[in-house]
Structures are given as structure tokens and as C-alpha cells.
Design a protein around this motif. Structure first.
Motif, PDB file in Angstrom:
ATOM      1  N   LYS A  47      15.986  11.016   6.335  1.00  0.00           N
ATOM      2  CA  LYS A  47      14.676   9.860   5.871  1.00  0.00           C
ATOM      3  C   LYS A  47      14.960   8.616   7.236  1.00  0.00           C
ATOM      4  N   ALA A  48      16.238   7.944   7.366  1.00  0.00           N
ATOM      5  CA  ALA A  48      16.566   7.306   8.298  1.00  0.00           C
ATOM      6  C   ALA A  48      16.012   7.615   9.663  1.00  0.00           C
ATOM      7  N   ARG A  49      15.546   8.968   9.917  1.00  0.00           N
ATOM      8  CA  ARG A  49      14.835   9.630  11.368  1.00  0.00           C
ATOM      9  C   ARG A  49      13.625   9.580  11.816  1.00  0.00           C
ATOM     10  N   ILE A  50      13.166  10.027  10.590  1.00  0.00           N
ATOM     11  CA  ILE A  50      12.365  10.177  10.606  1.00  0.00           C
ATOM     12  C   ILE A  50      10.571   9.960  11.508  1.00  0.00           C
ATOM     13  N   PHE A  51      10.927   8.404  11.909  1.00  0.00           N
ATOM     14  CA  PHE A  51       9.999   7.366  12.177  1.00  0.00           C
ATOM     15  C   PHE A  51       9.932   7.660  13.802  1.00  0.00           C
ATOM     16  N   ASP A  52      11.219   8.287  14.522  1.00  0.00           N
ATOM     17  CA  ASP A  52      11.921   8.784  15.546  1.00  0.00           C
ATOM     18  C   ASP A  52      11.223   9.558  16.707  1.00  0.00           C
ATOM     19  N   LEU A  53      10.662   9.165  17.563  1.00  0.00           N
ATOM     20  CA  LEU A  53       9.966  10.277  18.088  1.00  0.00           C
ATOM     21  C   LEU A  53      10.453  11.117  19.029  1.00  0.00           C
ATOM     22  N   GLY A  54       9.774  12.263  18.332  1.00  0.00           N
ATOM     23  CA  GLY A  54      10.820  13.474  19.088  1.00  0.00           C
ATOM     24  C   GLY A  54      11.325  14.119  17.493  1.00  0.00           C
ATOM     25  N   PHE A  55      11.320  13.322  16.534  1.00  0.00           N
ATOM     26  CA  PHE A  55      12.435  14.053  15.818  1.00  0.00           C
ATOM     27  C   PHE A  55      11.166  15.040  14.337  1.00  0.00           C
ATOM     28  N   HIS A  90       7.715   2.058   4.892  1.00  0.00           N
ATOM     29  CA  HIS A  90       9.474   3.334   4.835  1.00  0.00           C
ATOM     30  C   HIS A  90       8.568   4.055   4.182  1.00  0.00           C
ATOM     31  N   GLU A  91       9.945   4.448   3.539  1.00  0.00           N
ATOM     32  CA  GLU A  91       9.542   6.433   3.237  1.00  0.00           C
ATOM     33  C   GLU A  91      10.565   5.932   1.392  1.00  0.00           C
ATOM     34  N   ASN A  92       9.732   5.985   0.203  1.00  0.00           N
ATOM     35  CA  ASN A  92      10.573   5.600  -0.552  1.00  0.00           C
ATOM     36  C   ASN A  92      10.660   6.776  -1.836  1.00  0.00           C
ATOM     37  N   GLY A  93       9.705   7.782  -1.130  1.00  0.00           N
ATOM     38  CA  GLY A  93       9.936   8.597  -2.318  1.00  0.00           C
ATOM     39  C   GLY A  93      11.406   9.927  -2.460  1.00  0.00           C
ATOM     40  N   ILE A  94      11.030  10.482  -3.467  1.00  0.00           N
ATOM     41  CA  ILE A  94      12.351  10.917  -3.999  1.00  0.00           C
ATOM     42  C   ILE A  94      12.305  12.410  -3.693  1.00  0.00           C
ATOM     43  N   PRO A  95      13.962  12.807  -2.860  1.00  0.00           N
ATOM     44  CA  PRO A  95      13.591  14.165  -2.730  1.00  0.00           C
ATOM     45  C   PRO A  95      14.174  15.490  -3.592  1.00  0.00           C
ATOM     46  N   GLY A  96      12.402  16.084  -3.390  1.00  0.00           N
ATOM     47  CA  GLY A  96      12.347  17.577  -4.467  1.00  0.00           C
ATOM     48  C   GLY A  96      11.403  16.993  -5.640  1.00  0.00           C
ATOM     49  N   GLN A  97      10.823  15.504  -5.442  1.00  0.00           N
ATOM     50  CA  GLN A  97       9.386  14.881  -6.346  1.00  0.00           C
ATOM     51  C   GLN A  97       8.487  14.561  -5.076  1.00  0.00           C
ATOM     52  N   GLY A  98       8.751  14.352  -3.893  1.00  0.00           N
ATOM     53  CA  GLY A  98       7.732  13.685  -3.718  1.00  0.00           C
ATOM     54  C   GLY A  98       7.996  13.004  -2.435  1.00  0.00           C
ATOM     55  N   ALA A  99       6.930  12.540  -1.011  1.00  0.00           N
ATOM     56  CA  ALA A  99       7.381  11.584  -0.265  1.00  0.00           C
ATOM     57  C   ALA A  99       6.506  10.610  -0.755  1.00  0.00           C
ATOM     58  N   GLY A 151       4.966  16.673  -3.107  1.00  0.00           N
ATOM     59  CA  GLY A 151       5.556  17.976  -2.840  1.00  0.00           C
ATOM     60  C   GLY A 151       6.775  17.836  -2.701  1.00  0.00           C
ATOM     61  N   CYS A 152       7.427  18.539  -1.844  1.00  0.00           N
ATOM     62  CA  CYS A 152       9.465  18.774  -1.605  1.00  0.00           C
ATOM     63  C   CYS A 152       9.995  17.399  -1.126  1.00  0.00           C
ATOM     64  N   GLY A 153       9.057  16.378  -0.831  1.00  0.00           N
ATOM     65  CA  GLY A 153       9.842  15.287  -0.280  1.00  0.00           C
ATOM     66  C   GLY A 153      10.400  15.099   0.915  1.00  0.00           C
ATOM     67  N   ILE A 154      11.618  14.194   1.088  1.00  0.00           N
ATOM     68  CA  ILE A 154      12.531  14.152   2.515  1.00  0.00           C
ATOM     69  C   ILE A 154      13.945  14.080   2.274  1.00  0.00           C
ATOM     70  N   SER A 155      14.522  14.779   2.841  1.00  0.00           N
ATOM     71  CA  SER A 155      15.556  14.750   2.385  1.00  0.00           C
ATOM     72  C   SER A 155      16.774  13.298   3.264  1.00  0.00           C
ATOM     73  N   GLU A 156      17.458  12.887   2.387  1.00  0.00           N
ATOM     74  CA  GLU A 156      18.025  11.602   2.424  1.00  0.00           C
ATOM     75  C   GLU A 156      18.609  11.838   4.009  1.00  0.00           C
ATOM     76  N   LEU A 175       0.795  -0.837  -0.020  1.00  0.00           N
ATOM     77  CA  LEU A 175       0.000   0.201  -0.494  1.00  0.00           C
ATOM     78  C   LEU A 175       0.735   1.121  -0.076  1.00  0.00           C
ATOM     79  N   SER A 176       0.675   2.168  -1.140  1.00  0.00           N
ATOM     80  CA  SER A 176       1.802   3.061  -1.380  1.00  0.00           C
ATOM     81  C   SER A 176       0.895   4.299  -1.292  1.00  0.00           C
ATOM     82  N   ILE A 177       1.472   5.309   0.067  1.00  0.00           N
ATOM     83  CA  ILE A 177       0.607   6.803  -0.239  1.00  0.00           C
ATOM     84  C   ILE A 177       1.917   7.680  -0.699  1.00  0.00           C
ATOM     85  N   GLU A 178       1.513   8.321  -1.712  1.00  0.00           N
ATOM     86  CA  GLU A 178       2.687   9.339  -2.406  1.00  0.00           C
ATOM     87  C   GLU A 178       2.032  10.840  -2.908  1.00  0.00           C
ATOM     88  N   ASP A 179       3.013  11.541  -2.762  1.00  0.00           N
ATOM     89  CA  ASP A 179       2.525  12.720  -2.448  1.00  0.00           C
ATOM     90  C   ASP A 179       3.400  14.280  -4.143  1.00  0.00           C
TER      91      ASP A 179
END
Length: 341
Positions: free
Chosen positions: A286-294, A317-326, A278-283, A272-276
Motif C-alpha cells: 500500500k505504501a509503495r503503489i504510488f512510487d514510480l517503477g513499482f 489514498h488506497e483504503n481497501g481491504i486486502p482480499g476483499q478489493g481495492a 477484486g483481490c485487493g492490495i496487500s498491506e 470520490l471513491s473508486i472501489e472494486d
């Protein structure tokens, strides 16, 4: 949830024993899938007029009979039943999902069922019992701690009004900030309160996505859902997990105008993929977006989403391309997915 596929096709697509009930006596079968012998169910059956009720554990018979009868009186299109059934020399927990259809007079014209072989009903029962005990204890402890923190914050505020030394005032403010963060974290733990307490059932994936979207304000962002009639064996916390993902889009996906939600089959289940767009998430993030407090907010949304999904064996997992969307990808294991292309 309604199934219109015949038992001959249904049992081949998912790990179940499928059968058709006799509409004149719903506790008799008209047709049973050949794999019933593999699971040790209805071993003496010839496929015609097999007595279902006699194979169900005695203590469960009254409950399943009453639930099925109530569903028919209400002319419901489907009913989920949980009970123990004889498999050889012992009884095994199963989930039965029965799809019912009626004519204009309200008479049943078809009743297709399948028994899902899984240890999850037992695991769910044990998890529920344990969660009730721990949640009661945790609620009391959390309440007591919050009361003490409220008192500490009150005394710190009074101290700030009394002291005049700039250094002590600065220390007092830092202490208040630390206490507030502790208080917010404790309040956040309430989000976990119902994990393991809600009943699992087969839920339409498209319906639960729609429910989640109804709770989120996405503004002008357009939503495209590419979904079939697939269903998941989860509880309502799955919707909460989706909400935590979706509510990040208008806040963090700068420039996003479109979101695509789609499901495709994989060798081990579904994706199941949820894709936008937008600006995407920088590399480096990516490794920290699921950390509490980040993150810029309270840093709890994606953390909670990942933890809730893990209860069902779903990984994210987040597998978007930075600058193209998450692009958030949820890998759903086959035992909890009924994929209907």
C-alpha cells in the motif's frame, strides 16, 4: 454546465456572489445575493438594474461581451467567463458561470450567474506562462537526449555482434537494458507535457468519469456510478488521472466483477471513491503503489495519477481491504467542488 438553482439558494452552498441577469438587458441585474458587500462587489447596488459591465475591468469588457453574445447565438445552456471585476478600490480576478435557458422561440427566459472568488485564475495564468517556456526547453532537451540514446543503443548492439567474450557480451546486454530503461523514462516524461497548459473550467464530474471509462477496456467488469450533478474546477488532465486508476483494475484486481464509483460530501469538500471487489492490495504494498517503477507493469500509472491530481489540490489514498478489493479515495477540496446532492 447548467445551473437552475436560484441565486438566493446558490450563494449559500458555495463561496460565490450569485445574481440573476435581466433577460431584457443581460448586463443589468435583477437580484444579487447579500454577500456581494462582503466581497466588495456591486457595493452601490440595490439589487435591481445594477450595471454589471461598468464594474468589469475596461480591457476585459470586449472579450466577455463577445463570448456571452456567441453563447446566446448558439443557444448554449451555459458559459464560463474569466475577467477582472472591481472590488472596492482595486480589481480582482473572478470566474463567472452563467446558466441560460430559452423558450421555444429561442428567446432567453432566465440567466443565472455566480462569481467565484479565487486566486486560481491568476495562478493558472502564471502557471501557463511558465509551463510554456519550460515545456519548450524540456522538449528540445528530451529530443536531443533520445537521439543520443538511440545512437548508444545502436553501437551497443553492434558491439554485441562483434565481441566473443561471454563476460563482455553479458556486460553489453546489461548496458543495453539500462539504456532502454532510461529511454522509456524519457518517453514517459511526455505525459507531463500539458500540465499547466490546459484551461481550467467547471466540468461535470459524471461526464468526465464517463469519458474516462470510454478510454478503458474493462471487459466483463460491471460499473456502477452513484453520482449527482456535481462539477469540478479542473482541466482535462483530471480525466487522464482517472484513466490511470481505472486501467489498473482489469490488470491487477484479480477476480473483480464489479466497480462502484461514488461521491459524497465531507466537511472540507468531497470524497470520490473508486472501489472494486477484486483481490485487493496487500498491506506491505500500500505504501509503495504510488512510487514510480513499482508494480508488475511500467510502474508509472498510479505515480502519474497522483502527480496530476496534486495539481488540483486533490489527494489520493488506497483504503481497501486486502482480499476483499481495492478502494481508491480522492479527497477533493471545497474551492474546486460544486457539490449538488
Amino acid at each position: 454546465m447548467t445551473f437552475v438553482t436560484s441565486p438566493d439558494d446558490l450563494y449559500k452552498s458555495v463561496p460565490v456572489v450569485a445574481f440573476e441577469r435581466n433577460v431584457t438587458d443581460l448586463w443589468k441585474t435583477r437580484n444579487i445575493s447579500p454577500n456581494s458587500k462582503q466581497f466588495g462587489i456591486f457595493t452601490e447596488s440595490t439589487g435591481e438594474d445594477t450595471d454589471i459591465l461598468s464594474s468589469i475591468y475596461t480591457d476585459d469588457q470586449e472579450l466577455v461581451t463577445r463570448k456571452l453574445g456567441a453563447a446566446i447565438l448558439q443557444q448554449r445552456s451555459g458559459i464560463d467567463l474569466r475577467y477582472r471585476i472591481r472590488t472596492g478600490s482595486f480589481f480582482r480576478w473572478v470566474e463567472e458561470h452563467c446558466s441560460l435557458s430559452y423558450n421555444e422561440s429561442g428567446e432567453i427566459i432566465s440567466a443565472y450567474s455566480y462569481l467565484w472568488m479565487s486566486s486560481l485564475p491568476v495562478e493558472w495564468a502564471l502557471l501557463t506562462k511558465g509551463s510554456e517556456v519550460w515545456n519548450t526547453l524540456n522538449s528540445k532537451i528530451r529530443h536531443d537526449i533520445l537521439n543520443q540514446l538511440t545512437a548508444i543503443l545502436g553501437y551497443l548492439e553492434l558491439s554485441t555482434d562483434i565481441i566473443t567474450d561471454p563476460m563482455l557480451i553479458d556486460f553489453s546486454k546489461k548496458e543495453q537494458n539500462a539504456a532502454e530503461k532510461i529511454r522509456n523514462r524519457l518517453i514517459f516524461t511526455r505525459e507531463y507535457q500539458k500540465i499547466g497548459l490546459l484551461e481550467f473550467s467547471w466540468i461535470s464530474l459524471s461526464d468526465i468519469i464517463s469519458e474516462a471509462l470510454n478510454e478503458i477496456l474493462l471487459g466483463p467488469i460491471r460499473i456502477k456510478i452513484e453520482m449527482n450533478q456535481s462539477s469540478l474546477y479542473v482541466d482535462k488532465n483530471f480525466r487522464v488521472a482517472l484513466e490511470k486508476i481505472l486501467e489498473n483494475i482489469p490488470v491487477h484486481a484479480t477476480g473483480a466483477t464489479d466497480v462502484i464509483i461514488q461521491l459524497r460530501s465531507t466537511d472540507e469538500g468531497g470524497l470520490l471513491s473508486i472501489e472494486d471487489n477484486g483481490c485487493g492490495i496487500s498491506e506491505q504494498h500500500k505504501a509503495r503503489i504510488f512510487d514510480l517503477g513499482f508494480g508488475n507493469g511500467n510502474g508509472a500509472g498510479l505515480f502519474l495519477s497522483e502527480k496530476l491530481l496534486s495539481v488540483f489540490g486533490i489527494t489520493i489514498h488506497e483504503n481497501g481491504i486486502p482480499g476483499q478489493g481495492a478502494r481508491f479515495e480522492l479527497f477533493i477540496p471545497s474551492p474546486i467542488l460544486n457539490f449538488n446532492p
